[in-house]
Design a protein around this motif. Structure first.
Motif, PDB file in Angstrom:
ATOM      1  N   GLN A 154       0.876  -1.136   0.023  1.00 14.77           N
ATOM      2  CA  GLN A 154      -0.039  -0.155  -0.124  1.00 14.77           C
ATOM      3  C   GLN A 154       1.075   1.352  -0.041  1.00 14.77           C
ATOM      4  N   ILE A 155       2.129   1.055   0.736  1.00 18.57           N
ATOM      5  CA  ILE A 155       2.796   2.459   0.761  1.00 18.57           C
ATOM      6  C   ILE A 155       3.375   2.559  -0.597  1.00 18.57           C
ATOM      7  N   SER A 156       3.928   1.452  -1.206  1.00 22.78           N
ATOM      8  CA  SER A 156       4.402   1.818  -2.399  1.00 22.78           C
ATOM      9  C   SER A 156       3.545   2.298  -3.586  1.00 22.78           C
ATOM     10  N   ARG A 157       2.274   2.166  -3.227  1.00 21.10           N
ATOM     11  CA  ARG A 157       1.435   2.759  -4.269  1.00 21.10           C
ATOM     12  C   ARG A 157       1.158   4.146  -3.685  1.00 21.10           C
ATOM     13  N   LEU A 158       1.217   4.720  -2.760  1.00 16.29           N
ATOM     14  CA  LEU A 158       1.012   6.047  -1.922  1.00 16.29           C
ATOM     15  C   LEU A 158       2.152   6.806  -2.244  1.00 16.29           C
ATOM     16  N   MET A 159       3.397   6.292  -2.354  1.00 15.78           N
ATOM     17  CA  MET A 159       4.506   6.838  -2.781  1.00 15.78           C
ATOM     18  C   MET A 159       4.689   7.342  -4.301  1.00 15.78           C
ATOM     19  N   LEU A 160       3.673   6.656  -5.167  1.00 13.35           N
ATOM     20  CA  LEU A 160       3.760   7.093  -6.605  1.00 13.35           C
ATOM     21  C   LEU A 160       3.118   8.515  -6.526  1.00 13.35           C
ATOM     22  N   GLU A 354      -5.416  -1.673   5.786  1.00 11.86           N
ATOM     23  CA  GLU A 354      -6.836  -1.848   5.257  1.00 11.86           C
ATOM     24  C   GLU A 354      -7.501  -0.602   4.907  1.00 11.86           C
ATOM     25  N   PHE A 355      -7.221   0.481   6.006  1.00 12.69           N
ATOM     26  CA  PHE A 355      -7.861   1.948   5.714  1.00 12.69           C
ATOM     27  C   PHE A 355      -7.157   2.237   4.588  1.00 12.69           C
ATOM     28  N   ILE A 356      -6.045   2.302   4.153  1.00 14.12           N
ATOM     29  CA  ILE A 356      -5.658   2.687   2.653  1.00 14.12           C
ATOM     30  C   ILE A 356      -6.251   1.912   1.524  1.00 14.12           C
ATOM     31  N   ARG A 357      -6.277   0.507   1.779  1.00  9.04           N
ATOM     32  CA  ARG A 357      -6.834  -0.360   0.583  1.00  9.04           C
ATOM     33  C   ARG A 357      -8.543   0.038   0.273  1.00  9.04           C
ATOM     34  N   ASN A 358      -9.175   0.433   1.303  1.00 12.47           N
ATOM     35  CA  ASN A 358     -10.430   0.561   1.047  1.00 12.47           C
ATOM     36  C   ASN A 358     -10.757   2.192   0.872  1.00 12.47           C
ATOM     37  N   GLY A 359      -9.721   2.722   0.264  1.00  9.48           N
ATOM     38  CA  GLY A 359     -10.002   4.347  -0.002  1.00  9.48           C
ATOM     39  C   GLY A 359     -10.107   5.225   1.030  1.00  9.48           C
ATOM     40  N   ASN A 360     -10.024   4.880   2.137  1.00 10.60           N
ATOM     41  CA  ASN A 360     -10.268   5.698   3.442  1.00 10.60           C
ATOM     42  C   ASN A 360      -9.331   6.711   3.839  1.00 10.60           C
ATOM     43  N   TYR A 361      -7.824   6.388   3.309  1.00  9.65           N
ATOM     44  CA  TYR A 361      -6.914   7.094   3.735  1.00  9.65           C
ATOM     45  C   TYR A 361      -6.880   8.390   2.817  1.00  9.65           C
ATOM     46  N   HIS A 362      -7.215   8.242   1.536  1.00  9.70           N
ATOM     47  CA  HIS A 362      -7.122   9.175   0.630  1.00  9.70           C
ATOM     48  C   HIS A 362      -8.498  10.435   0.992  1.00  9.70           C
ATOM     49  N   ARG A 363      -9.504   9.679   1.349  1.00  4.46           N
ATOM     50  CA  ARG A 363     -10.781  10.528   1.665  1.00  4.46           C
ATOM     51  C   ARG A 363     -10.246  11.398   3.005  1.00  4.46           C
ATOM     52  N   HIS A 364      -9.577  10.765   3.927  1.00  8.77           N
ATOM     53  CA  HIS A 364      -9.012  11.226   5.021  1.00  8.77           C
ATOM     54  C   HIS A 364      -8.088  12.372   4.904  1.00  8.77           C
ATOM     55  N   LEU A 365      -7.019  12.087   3.947  1.00  3.03           N
ATOM     56  CA  LEU A 365      -6.268  13.220   3.770  1.00  3.03           C
ATOM     57  C   LEU A 365      -6.788  14.570   3.142  1.00  3.03           C
ATOM     58  N   ARG A 366      -7.804  14.313   2.177  1.00  4.58           N
ATOM     59  CA  ARG A 366      -8.466  15.496   1.474  1.00  4.58           C
ATOM     60  C   ARG A 366      -9.000  16.255   2.744  1.00  4.58           C
ATOM     61  N   ARG A 367      -9.776  15.592   3.655  1.00 10.22           N
ATOM     62  CA  ARG A 367     -10.508  16.282   4.603  1.00 10.22           C
ATOM     63  C   ARG A 367      -9.273  17.000   5.488  1.00 10.22           C
ATOM     64  N   MET A 368      -8.137  16.385   6.012  1.00 15.43           N
ATOM     65  CA  MET A 368      -7.304  17.001   6.778  1.00 15.43           C
ATOM     66  C   MET A 368      -6.695  18.172   6.199  1.00 15.43           C
ATOM     67  N   ARG A 369      -6.383  18.349   4.836  1.00 15.04           N
ATOM     68  CA  ARG A 369      -5.725  19.134   4.193  1.00 15.04           C
ATOM     69  C   ARG A 369      -6.778  20.409   4.013  1.00 15.04           C
ATOM     70  N   GLN A 370      -7.830  20.326   3.749  1.00 15.83           N
ATOM     71  CA  GLN A 370      -8.847  21.280   4.035  1.00 15.83           C
ATOM     72  C   GLN A 370      -8.937  21.767   5.369  1.00 15.83           C
ATOM     73  N   HIS A 371      -9.033  20.963   6.187  1.00 15.24           N
ATOM     74  CA  HIS A 371      -9.089  21.337   7.618  1.00 15.24           C
ATOM     75  C   HIS A 371      -7.974  22.106   8.277  1.00 15.24           C
ATOM     76  N   TYR A 372      -6.713  21.769   7.757  1.00 14.67           N
ATOM     77  CA  TYR A 372      -5.645  22.468   8.304  1.00 14.67           C
ATOM     78  C   TYR A 372      -5.357  23.747   7.790  1.00 14.67           C
ATOM     79  N   GLN A 373      -5.944  23.922   6.431  1.00 11.51           N
ATOM     80  CA  GLN A 373      -5.756  25.220   5.601  1.00 11.51           C
ATOM     81  C   GLN A 373      -6.650  25.979   5.990  1.00 11.51           C
ATOM     82  N   ARG A 374      -8.006  25.498   6.567  1.00 16.36           N
ATOM     83  CA  ARG A 374      -9.021  26.721   7.043  1.00 16.36           C
ATOM     84  C   ARG A 374      -8.594  26.957   8.381  1.00 16.36           C
TER      85      ARG A 374
END
Lengths: 472, 472
Positions: A154-160, A354-374
């Protein structure tokens, strides 16, 4: 986004851009209503939002005016650390910092902790629960010294996403980025060696260097573009430096993202002087720009970059799941991993995979980026409002750390002590310097949503800083 | 225990004690029935059990006879390692060992893994599930650098069983005993130092010493009573030794429990020469005797013993939860903990703390002690049956490791390679020596219940050893 929120954002932007200047009268409710083709009450609601965020204020019988505001403080200048190898001290201060973060009811502006209360983290708990229910005996046994393959894949994929091609075989799982950095330093350096670091730089890394008997040369660093390539080159010519340690993306504490050209320049220098680069990318996925910035590692063709990262800032530090891509130092890194902890907790690894594999990590990242920017917008606004004139403030491009600089003759260590008695905990800049510089600076964590207690703490911090500035 | 099991145990004991000798005829079913006041069928069932475990064999129309058996092999003699400081090598062999343990369908006699399939471990899964359902955000955040207080309090109570009084403040939580040992060594030694170790001794600890640039003096060690106090004293007189590292209870790999007098003698030497003792107690709670043996730490009045332990052998290595009680080295150990991993996974800590608090840990320990002791009996029986004459075998007093010694001119490294091709993985003794000794020895893990594949693997190992002995 509702109509009135949309309108409020639009007006806020115009104010920020200077289309409506400080003190100027805003259009009447009626004229805005016809201009934008929205109802009177929509405009009123938009004005209420702007009023709440203190961008505008009503004056009886005259309408709304742009709030008289202080100008945005300037960014800090290029730092000027000591230009020779120094030994690191400061452990007592770091320890005090660590203990302070455990106190109850403290507003922890000094901590490095992310916000772990956002709803997008919930699926992580569900994964943990599912793992516990499945009762796979394998998870109780010794894990591979490399870490679980399923997570490494999973990390290998994230790093792309950062432009970096690394297979599962190139990755070692660690107990957080902390162990990754510890392994990287030990894989590259021997006691007595010298390494170059940004100035200011993360106190954790510096304590590792201290424990391994390594000296540092602190390199001048710009709060917008990062480490000075010229100064690094001079240092490399002058001293037998083994490696340079960088937080190239969403720097801790300055918040910059190194421009690509500068990343390439540093890599070129590393090749010319045949040194290693230890790249700490722990905040990289929290960059506010999309797609996320690339790493120096992604440019690295001869394996001299050791990339260190973790899920501690993006997800949750309590997991203690990080990784290292040690390049040509893989064998040494593997030995270090074995002798330091042997392996990493399997439950946390499995849950993250599993969290990454199920697409939850990218969803969470989007949320956190917005949250921190706000949050950055809100904090910037409050700092402008409460903090004294004459300070410089960084413009973070990601993550959740802000750097505030007072005039050089000011010492804010007594301010820290005074604030701590009011349950406000700030990190004095000198923690982030090997030579004890930056006693006039502080690092501010803006991860948490601004509530009344944070609002009050920011006000009190501003008052304390104003007091010390006025009495300097 | 049923009546026939009770009777079988009684008879087995009499055979072991020599009351019925090898080849001798046992009492008739009828006479035993009247002697013990039990039914004929009870005696018959007891005899069937003894027959199954190959202690007795029936002869048609003559009754049961004590099986003609090879005598119990003698225990290994006092080891005679090199008597000067040596550098540790062997990393390649250790790495090969680590990778072998990850292979599928291998009978891993060479591993250090416990049995994690016993039913008393189930409540641990329930605790994990409960934690996941409660969703306490606190668990996602940074843990204290000391580790979770709730777990430290439980460990503090557990340690009373070994006679050791340590408060929660004296304990640091680590990622397994591995990190505890790593911290202990770094808290006490500098690169270039010399430490004394048992010979043979755990390869993990030796690899740590190697990585930290520390030399070792291997001290002769007896397979029944432990490290030679006389030899340790001589070494301390001769070399500037900084510390001695001991597995004083249920030693890995020899299985001994150091007698109390010897523990005191080693502590006295440490006081006289002002050195530290690093005591690895990771197997201590798996002693077959009750109450469990005390630690040297429990005798330590001036804080010179650093006790290292974990739940990896007693519960599950995948948890990565261990601890260190560093005594007077607490400050340095805390710094090491901070720079090595920062903190430990909170989920695993919480689950273990609750597992102990609910009484499940002591229940599990009782089960595992019985299980390993029973496995030892079966393995000893099989080793006697399948392994060649002319070997020495240790008599473990706890844990799940057996040490087998062939004549000194034999090299079993080729045997290991040959067995590995048959998916049998044994650990050659030289892994456990800094100077590459003990190529004539092997360490045998007897944690797992004996099934057909383990039975076959023991037979094949015995055959391979017989072959090499006959062709020496």
């Amino acid at each position: 986004m509702t109509r009135y929120q949309h309108l409020a954002t639009l007006l806020a932007e115009r104010i920020e851009q200077g289309l409506y200047r400080s003190g100027e009268r805003l259009p009447s409710v009626r004229s805005l209503s016809s201009e934008h083709g929205v109802s009177i009450s929509t405009v009123q609601q938009a004005y209420h939002i702007l009023e709440d965020s203190q961008l505008i204020s009503p004056q009886p019988r005259s309408g709304y005016f742009v709030t008289q505001r202080k100008a945005q403080p300037p960014v800090p200048q290029l730092t000027r650390p000591v230009q020779r190898p120094v030994e690191i001290t400061q452990w007592d201060a770091v320890l005090e910092q660590l203990i302070a973060r455990e106190e109850c009811d403290v507003v922890a502006f000094g901590s490095g902790a992310p916000d772990v209360t956002q709803p997008t983290i919930k699926p992580l708990w569900r994964e943990l629960s599912r793992i516990a229910q499945h009762q796979e005996a394998e998870l109780l046994g010794y894990d591979s010294v490399y870490g679980m393959r399923t997570l490494r894949e999973q990390i290998s994929r994230l790093m792309l996403d950062s432009g970096c091609v690394a297979t599962a075989e190139d990755i070692l799982i660690t107990n957080g980025c902390h162990e990754a950095l510890s392994i990287a330093i030990r894989a590259v350096c021997e006691p007595g060696d010298i390494v170059a670091v940004e100035s200011p730089s993360f106190h954790g890394t510096m304590q590792m260097l201290r424990a391994f008997g390594i000296k540092v040369v602190e390199i001048p660093t710009d709060s917008v573009t990062g480490i000075s390539v010229e100064a690094l080159e001079l240092a490399l010519e002058q001293w037998p430096i083994k490696a340079v340690i960088l937080v190239s993306n969403c720097n801790n504490p300055l918040g910059f993202i190194m421009p690509e050209a500068r990343k390439r320049a540093v890599l070129n220098l590393a090749q010319r002087f045949d040194i290693a680069i230890i790249e700490d990318d722990v905040y990289g996925e929290l960059a506010y720009e999309y797609p996320r910035p690339m790493t120096i590692k992604s440019l690295d063709l001869d394996g001299r970059v050791l990339l260190c990262s973790s899920f501690s800032k993006t997800l949750a530090p309590g997991l203690r799941v990080g990784w290292i891509v040690p390049g040509r130092y893989l064998d040494r890194a593997l030995h270090m991993k074995y002798i330091v902890t042997g392996s990493t907790s399997t439950f946390a690894q499995m849950a993250v995979a599993e969290f990454i594999r199920n697409g939850n990590y990218h969803r969470h990242l989007r949320r956190m980026r917005q949250h921190y920017q706000r949050n950055l917008d809100v904090f910037t606004c409050r700092v402008r409002q409460y903090f004294p004139c004459g300070i410089c403030v960084s413009r973070p491009q990601g993550g959740f750390m802000m750097w505030v600089e007072l005039p050089e003759n000011i010492d804010i260590v007594p301010v820290c002590c005074a604030l701590r008695e009011q349950n406000i905990h700030i990190a004095v800049g000198s923690l982030l310097s090997a030579s004890g510089k930056y006693r006039n600076c502080l690092r501010l964590n803006y991860a948490l949503p601004v509530d009344a207690s944070i609002e009050a703490a920011l006000r009190k911090t501003g008052e304390a800083l104003s007091y010390v500035l006025e009495n300097a």
